[in-house]
Design a protein around this motif. Structure first.
Motif, PDB file in Angstrom:
ATOM      1  N   GLU A  28       0.827  -1.211   0.000  1.00  0.00           N
ATOM      2  CA  GLU A  28       0.000   0.000   0.000  1.00  0.00           C
ATOM      3  C   GLU A  28       0.857   1.254   0.000  1.00  0.00           C
ATOM      4  O   GLU A  28       0.529   2.237  -0.667  1.00  0.00           O
ATOM      5  CB  GLU A  28      -0.947  -0.002   1.208  1.00  0.00           C
ATOM      6  N   ASP A  29       1.947   1.237   0.753  1.00  0.00           N
ATOM      7  CA  ASP A  29       2.875   2.372   0.741  1.00  0.00           C
ATOM      8  C   ASP A  29       3.368   2.637  -0.680  1.00  0.00           C
ATOM      9  O   ASP A  29       3.392   3.773  -1.157  1.00  0.00           O
ATOM     10  CB  ASP A  29       4.091   2.093   1.635  1.00  0.00           C
ATOM     11  N   VAL A  30       3.771   1.562  -1.341  1.00  0.00           N
ATOM     12  CA  VAL A  30       4.313   1.684  -2.698  1.00  0.00           C
ATOM     13  C   VAL A  30       3.245   2.164  -3.674  1.00  0.00           C
ATOM     14  O   VAL A  30       3.523   2.985  -4.561  1.00  0.00           O
ATOM     15  CB  VAL A  30       4.927   0.340  -3.142  1.00  0.00           C
ATOM     16  N   TYR A  31       2.027   1.681  -3.519  1.00  0.00           N
ATOM     17  CA  TYR A  31       0.930   2.137  -4.379  1.00  0.00           C
ATOM     18  C   TYR A  31       0.766   3.656  -4.297  1.00  0.00           C
ATOM     19  O   TYR A  31       0.722   4.344  -5.322  1.00  0.00           O
ATOM     20  CB  TYR A  31      -0.364   1.441  -3.971  1.00  0.00           C
ATOM     21  N   TRP A  32       0.682   4.182  -3.074  1.00  0.00           N
ATOM     22  CA  TRP A  32       0.465   5.626  -2.917  1.00  0.00           C
ATOM     23  C   TRP A  32       1.692   6.428  -3.339  1.00  0.00           C
ATOM     24  O   TRP A  32       1.564   7.489  -3.955  1.00  0.00           O
ATOM     25  CB  TRP A  32       0.054   5.943  -1.486  1.00  0.00           C
ATOM     26  N   GLY A  33       2.883   5.910  -3.035  1.00  0.00           N
ATOM     27  CA  GLY A  33       4.088   6.595  -3.477  1.00  0.00           C
ATOM     28  C   GLY A  33       4.194   6.657  -4.991  1.00  0.00           C
ATOM     29  O   GLY A  33       4.618   7.666  -5.561  1.00  0.00           O
ATOM     30  N   THR A  34       3.788   5.565  -5.647  1.00  0.00           N
ATOM     31  CA  THR A  34       3.779   5.538  -7.111  1.00  0.00           C
ATOM     32  C   THR A  34       2.776   6.542  -7.669  1.00  0.00           C
ATOM     33  O   THR A  34       3.083   7.291  -8.606  1.00  0.00           O
ATOM     34  CB  THR A  34       3.439   4.132  -7.624  1.00  0.00           C
ATOM     35  N   LEU A  35       1.589   6.562  -7.087  1.00  0.00           N
ATOM     36  CA  LEU A  35       0.554   7.464  -7.577  1.00  0.00           C
ATOM     37  C   LEU A  35       0.972   8.923  -7.426  1.00  0.00           C
ATOM     38  O   LEU A  35       0.752   9.748  -8.332  1.00  0.00           O
ATOM     39  CB  LEU A  35      -0.755   7.205  -6.819  1.00  0.00           C
ATOM     40  N   LEU A  36       1.602   9.257  -6.303  1.00  0.00           N
ATOM     41  CA  LEU A  36       2.075  10.625  -6.112  1.00  0.00           C
ATOM     42  C   LEU A  36       3.176  10.961  -7.125  1.00  0.00           C
ATOM     43  O   LEU A  36       3.201  12.067  -7.688  1.00  0.00           O
ATOM     44  CB  LEU A  36       2.593  10.815  -4.688  1.00  0.00           C
ATOM     45  N   GLY A  37       4.069  10.006  -7.372  1.00  0.00           N
ATOM     46  CA  GLY A  37       5.121  10.235  -8.361  1.00  0.00           C
ATOM     47  C   GLY A  37       4.570  10.423  -9.757  1.00  0.00           C
ATOM     48  O   GLY A  37       5.040  11.272 -10.525  1.00  0.00           O
ATOM     49  N   ALA A  80      -3.770  11.190  -2.605  1.00  0.00           N
ATOM     50  CA  ALA A  80      -2.424  10.663  -2.848  1.00  0.00           C
ATOM     51  C   ALA A  80      -1.406  11.338  -1.931  1.00  0.00           C
ATOM     52  O   ALA A  80      -0.526  10.671  -1.358  1.00  0.00           O
ATOM     53  CB  ALA A  80      -2.038  10.850  -4.308  1.00  0.00           C
ATOM     54  N   VAL A  81      -1.508  12.649  -1.770  1.00  0.00           N
ATOM     55  CA  VAL A  81      -0.599  13.378  -0.877  1.00  0.00           C
ATOM     56  C   VAL A  81      -0.800  12.924   0.567  1.00  0.00           C
ATOM     57  O   VAL A  81       0.163  12.631   1.291  1.00  0.00           O
ATOM     58  CB  VAL A  81      -0.816  14.893  -1.009  1.00  0.00           C
ATOM     59  N   TYR A  82      -2.055  12.855   0.993  1.00  0.00           N
ATOM     60  CA  TYR A  82      -2.359  12.480   2.376  1.00  0.00           C
ATOM     61  C   TYR A  82      -1.840  11.079   2.703  1.00  0.00           C
ATOM     62  O   TYR A  82      -1.184  10.864   3.730  1.00  0.00           O
ATOM     63  CB  TYR A  82      -3.872  12.547   2.608  1.00  0.00           C
ATOM     64  N   GLU A  83      -2.127  10.118   1.840  1.00  0.00           N
ATOM     65  CA  GLU A  83      -1.742   8.742   2.114  1.00  0.00           C
ATOM     66  C   GLU A  83      -0.226   8.553   2.079  1.00  0.00           C
ATOM     67  O   GLU A  83       0.342   7.773   2.868  1.00  0.00           O
ATOM     68  CB  GLU A  83      -2.409   7.791   1.114  1.00  0.00           C
ATOM     69  N   THR A  84       0.448   9.257   1.180  1.00  0.00           N
ATOM     70  CA  THR A  84       1.903   9.144   1.101  1.00  0.00           C
ATOM     71  C   THR A  84       2.553   9.714   2.357  1.00  0.00           C
ATOM     72  O   THR A  84       3.490   9.124   2.920  1.00  0.00           O
ATOM     73  CB  THR A  84       2.437   9.850  -0.155  1.00  0.00           C
ATOM     74  N   ALA A 140       4.870   7.698   5.138  1.00  0.00           N
ATOM     75  CA  ALA A 140       6.226   8.135   5.508  1.00  0.00           C
ATOM     76  C   ALA A 140       6.342   8.324   7.023  1.00  0.00           C
ATOM     77  O   ALA A 140       7.348   7.921   7.636  1.00  0.00           O
ATOM     78  CB  ALA A 140       6.557   9.435   4.783  1.00  0.00           C
ATOM     79  N   ARG A 141       5.320   8.912   7.635  1.00  0.00           N
ATOM     80  CA  ARG A 141       5.357   9.118   9.086  1.00  0.00           C
ATOM     81  C   ARG A 141       5.369   7.780   9.829  1.00  0.00           C
ATOM     82  O   ARG A 141       6.081   7.608  10.815  1.00  0.00           O
ATOM     83  CB  ARG A 141       4.147   9.946   9.528  1.00  0.00           C
ATOM     84  N   ARG A 142       4.574   6.822   9.350  1.00  0.00           N
ATOM     85  CA  ARG A 142       4.541   5.518  10.001  1.00  0.00           C
ATOM     86  C   ARG A 142       5.879   4.826   9.939  1.00  0.00           C
ATOM     87  O   ARG A 142       6.378   4.294  10.947  1.00  0.00           O
ATOM     88  CB  ARG A 142       3.491   4.624   9.327  1.00  0.00           C
TER      89      ARG A 142
END
Length: 429
Positions: free
Chosen positions: A94-103, A414-418, A422-424
């Motif tokens: 899930e981390d990678v999904y959101w990071g990809t979407l933001l990128g 996308a910003v919120y989830e990424t 990162a904080r987690r």
């Protein structure tokens, strides 16, 4: 859709004024200086706008938006071992999904429609690509330090095989699965040779980090008596179409190997500056007839995915390296950032504005103060433009971004989830 009254960078990377470009489905169907009789639907007015081929980011780690700015100020080895690898060990799909979407959101905002990616959790990356309308050449970077292992024992191989069998060609060809080896120093000859054979049997592209730092380059020579390029060539990697990222420390024989084998050099100017890795000799690559593509690398070492900024550094660094202001023309920079990347990805119908090509298009507002007056529009695009000057990005005839609006991505989510991911991860370190 019909782009009307646009200044256009044509298939020869020359400027043409007052042009019309008609798009039918995913393809450019008409180019001319007169409005076509055929009805192409929505008309997009182009006065004060440039229509150019979209960018193809030839080497990226898109989910590393999660690590933007993390571990700055370290050399590559310390940066990787003390910061990046420990952080990445905590990444979930899930981390990678959101990071990809933001990128992807960052790339389409700045005119890019495709990236050659190397990362983990590939299935979640494909999910983000499919939803967003973006393109990717995706590979899982093979890493193996255990000499007792065979290729079939490695999770990276199993993941690569699964991605190829389930997603290669997905999205009407938008998704291509490449085979990727992280690097010489993170693998050993046996598995590299097996993986090269596997790639060749499938007919896929290969993707590898190569001669990024002096330390990497020289330690390979000490271990194997060969440069990284000669080492990988002897193991059969370059028998598949290969994108070699960085290529900072190539030696004379390496250029000849690249030229003979048709290897693409994906240069990452800003990342190489930030990590003080050195400067790729693009002038020599061109002299040898080698395909050159521009890339950002990941945002942990750049710190953005802006190919317009990358073009500027691409040109400027060569001028300083060779102490010659005539090295690298604006035309070469634009071509390397668009057609050069499309060639590297094996997308033969992409990277140029011509009839029959895929409608991968970027619109730039040229009426902005920093882009006026115009003595040479290509010069302005390379040296004066910014990623924020992009008005519209079109991929396969579909608008992904226009006028501040994302058509396929919920940017706030996308910003919120990424940021949450990162904080987690930081709290777990």
């Amino acid at each position: 859709m019909l782009f009307k009254n646009f200044t256009v960078i044509d298939e020869n990377f020359e400027i043409k004024e007052n042009m019309c470009v008609g798009v039918e489905g995913s393809t450019i169907d008409y180019i001319g200086n007169k409005e076509p009789e055929k009805n192409y639907g929505e008309i997009i007015e182009g006065r004060g706008r440039l229509l150019m081929p979209a960018f193809y980011n030839a080497h990226a780690h898109t989910p590393m938006t999660l690590l933007r700015g993390y571990g700055g100020g370290l050399n590559l080895n310390d940066w990787l071992t003390k910061k990046i690898f420990p952080f990445e060990a905590h990444l979930t799909g899930e981390d990678v999904y959101w990071g990809t979407l933001l990128g992807i959101a960052e790339m389409v905002r700045t005119g890019t429609v495709s990236a050659t990616d190397m990362y983990m959790h590939g299935e979640k990356m494909v999910e983000a690509v499919m939803e967003s309308g973006f393109k990717t050449n995706l590979g899982v970077g093979l890493v193996c330090f255990d000499r007792t292992k065979r290729l079939k024992d490695l999770d990276d191989y199993k993941n690569s095989k699964y991605l190829y069998e389930n997603y290669h060609g997905a999205g009407g060809g938008r998704v291509k699965i490449d085979m990727s080896v992280h690097g010489e120093y993170t693998s050993f000859p046996g598995v590299v040779e097996e993986f090269a054979d596997y790639s060749r049997s499938l007919g896929t592209n290969m993707h590898v980090h190569l001669s990024e730092t002096y330390k990497e380059h020289e330690e390979c020579k000490a271990r194997h008596g060969k440069t990284p390029a000669a080492y990988f060539n002897n193991l059969g990697m370059f028998d598949s179409p290969t994108t070699a990222a960085h290529c900072v420390w190539l030696e004379e024989e390496d250029f000849d190997i690249f030229a003979e084998k048709g290897v693409t050099a994906a240069t990452c100017p800003v990342s190489n500056l930030k990590l003080a890795s050195g400067i790729c000799d693009v002038k020599k690559l061109y002299e040898k007839g080698i395909n050159v593509a521009v890339a950002t690398d990941g945002t942990a070492s750049n710190n953005n995915l802006d190919m317009i900024e990358e073009m500027k550094f691409f040109a400027l660094m060569q001028k300083v390296k060779h102490m010659d202001p005539t090295v690298i023309s604006p035309r070469q920079a634009v071509e390397a950032a668009s057609l050069g990347g499309a060639r590297a990805q094996g997308r033969k119908d992409c990277g140029v504005i011509k009839k029959g090509a895929k409608a991968d298009l970027t619109v730039i507002n040229t009426n902005l103060p920093h882009l006026r007056p115009v003595h040479s529009l290509l010069d302005n695009i390379v040296y004066s433009a910014k990623g924020g000057d992009v008005d519209m990005t079109v991929c396969d005839g579909k608008i992904l971004y226009s006028g501040g609006e994302y058509y396929t991505i919920d940017i706030e989510k996308a910003v919120y989830e990424t940021e949450k991911s990162a904080r987690r991860i930081l709290s777990e370190l």
